[in-house]
Design a protein around this motif. Structure first.
Motif: not given
Length: 402
Positions: A60-63, A70-73
């Protein structure tokens, strides 16, 4: 918000309470923290559902970060060889990592008929690695539950391979196992300490005065019958003492039935344990039913494993000797003797650690995935837990079933 930056590591392990704490730290409005950074792996390492943590909390935080940050993989694995990373991906059913190492590493999958065969083969692997120069501390054996470790503990003891059990006692050191074995000890040797342990499993409310009287009778050199008969000196404890005496007497009588052929019981130690469970009053008592449902399941699982272990011995004294040797080995570890030991651990306890050589044992129906998780529809978490176990290995991985 009193902080400019908040970093939450292992964020996939956050449960609602930890989320609430984080929310208070982050604050709101003008007091809101400028930067919040969550680091975690919900798809591959969320394994604490029993503590209220689920992948959905982190995801939920990632979405949410898609519109507000920003979401970093971070997909590169710097620990494991490429073959081990691929094995972890296959366990999950989705690719979550890519090895950053040039080495391939090795993966072997083995199947055995029994836990005894699996334990012996695992010990052979470990002996070979140590002979080739691998330090024992760089080797680990991982399993789903502590009950699955009994056979490997016995195999390592037999081969004189030093080991340490991470995060608590080993199989033979578990209280429920010691309680059950105390009945066999008391009924075969009339050991006073074993009789005392039996008096508390299940609780018979025989207090200090009863124990002191038992010590007094034992000091006279009395045999088993006299030890049990001492309850007559304490009328107010008659009921509890009578129950214990009757139970131990019945177990002793059952065990003596096969003494003529040199065995403690004609059907072996497993049948002796069943007789102890049945005749002593253990079965159906609070010994089985106390605690939460999870605790009850664990207790029953350990006792079922003990029956399986007992089936591998010819006599009750042999079984008791092995249990004593296992507890002695644990005592050596607690005393700090020889820290260079093979590590035995549940997969949960191994999270965050790494070894060059790892054996993952007990990958079998009802053991891993665990039957309770299957019943609760939590197979995905069992996959993630297996992924954690597999990716503890840097160079060599052996996965086995029984």
């Amino acid at each position: 918000g009193r902080y400019d930056l908040v970093i939450a590591d292992e964020a996939q392990d956050m449960n609602p309470m930890r989320c609430a704490v984080l929310a208070r730290m982050v604050g709101a409005g003008a007091q809101r923290v400028r930067t919040v950074m969550l680091v975690g792996d919900a798809r591959g390492q969320a394994i604490y559902r029993f503590a209220g943590a689920t992948p959905e909390v982190f995801l939920a935080y990632e979405e949410g970060a898609a519109g507000a940050g920003h979401a970093l993989a971070l997909s590169h694995n710097f620990r494991c060889g490429s073959a081990i990373v691929e094995a972890g991906n296959r366990v999950l059913g989705v690719p979550v990592g890519v090895s950053a190492r040039s080495e391939t590493g090795s993966v072997a999958v083995e199947d055995y008929e029994t836990g005894f065969e699996e334990g012996a083969a695992t010990a052979e692997h470990i002996k070979g690695w140590i002979a080739a120069g691998v330090e024992p501390r760089d080797i680990a054996v991982l399993y789903r539950t502590r009950g699955a470790s009994a056979e490997i503990q016995m195999a390592l003891l037999e081969d004189a391979i030093p080991f340490v059990i991470r995060g608590g006692s080993g199989f033979f050191g578990r209280a429920v196992v010691q309680d059950a074995l105390a009945y066999l000890t008391a009924a075969t040797t009339w050991d006073v300490e074993a009789i005392k342990r039996c008096s508390d499993a299940p609780a018979r409310y025989l207090g200090r005065a009863w124990r002191d009287a038992l010590d007094g009778v034992a000091a006279t050199g009395a045999g088993g019958a006299e030890l049990l008969a001492h309850r007559r000196y304490l009328p107010r404890f008659q009921r509890g003492g009578q129950n214990l005496a009757d139970g131990l007497g019945a177990v002793a009588e059952a065990l003596s039935a096969g003494a003529g052929d040199g065995r403690a019981n004609r059907d072996g130690p497993a049948a002796a344990l069943r007789a102890a469970y049945r005749l002593s009053g253990l079965k159906g008592s609070t010994f089985y039913t106390a605690g939460s449902e999870r605790e009850q399941d664990t207790r029953k699982e350990l006792l079922e494993t003990l029956l399986s272990v007992a089936s591998g011995f010819d006599t009750v004294p042999d079984l008791l000797a092995m249990a004593a040797a296992a507890r002695s080995a644990e005592a050596e570890v607690r005393a700090g003797e020889n820290p260079n030991r093979v590590v035995l651990s549940t997969a949960h306890r191994a999270k965050g650690l790494e070894w060059s050589h790892v054996c993952v044992i007990g990958m079998s129906e009802r053991i891993w995935p665990h039957k309770r998780s299957v019943a609760e529809g939590a197979e995905d978490e069992e996959r993630r837990l297996a992924h954690v176990a597999v990716t503890r290995a840097k160079d060599v991985l052996v996965v086995s079933s029984r």
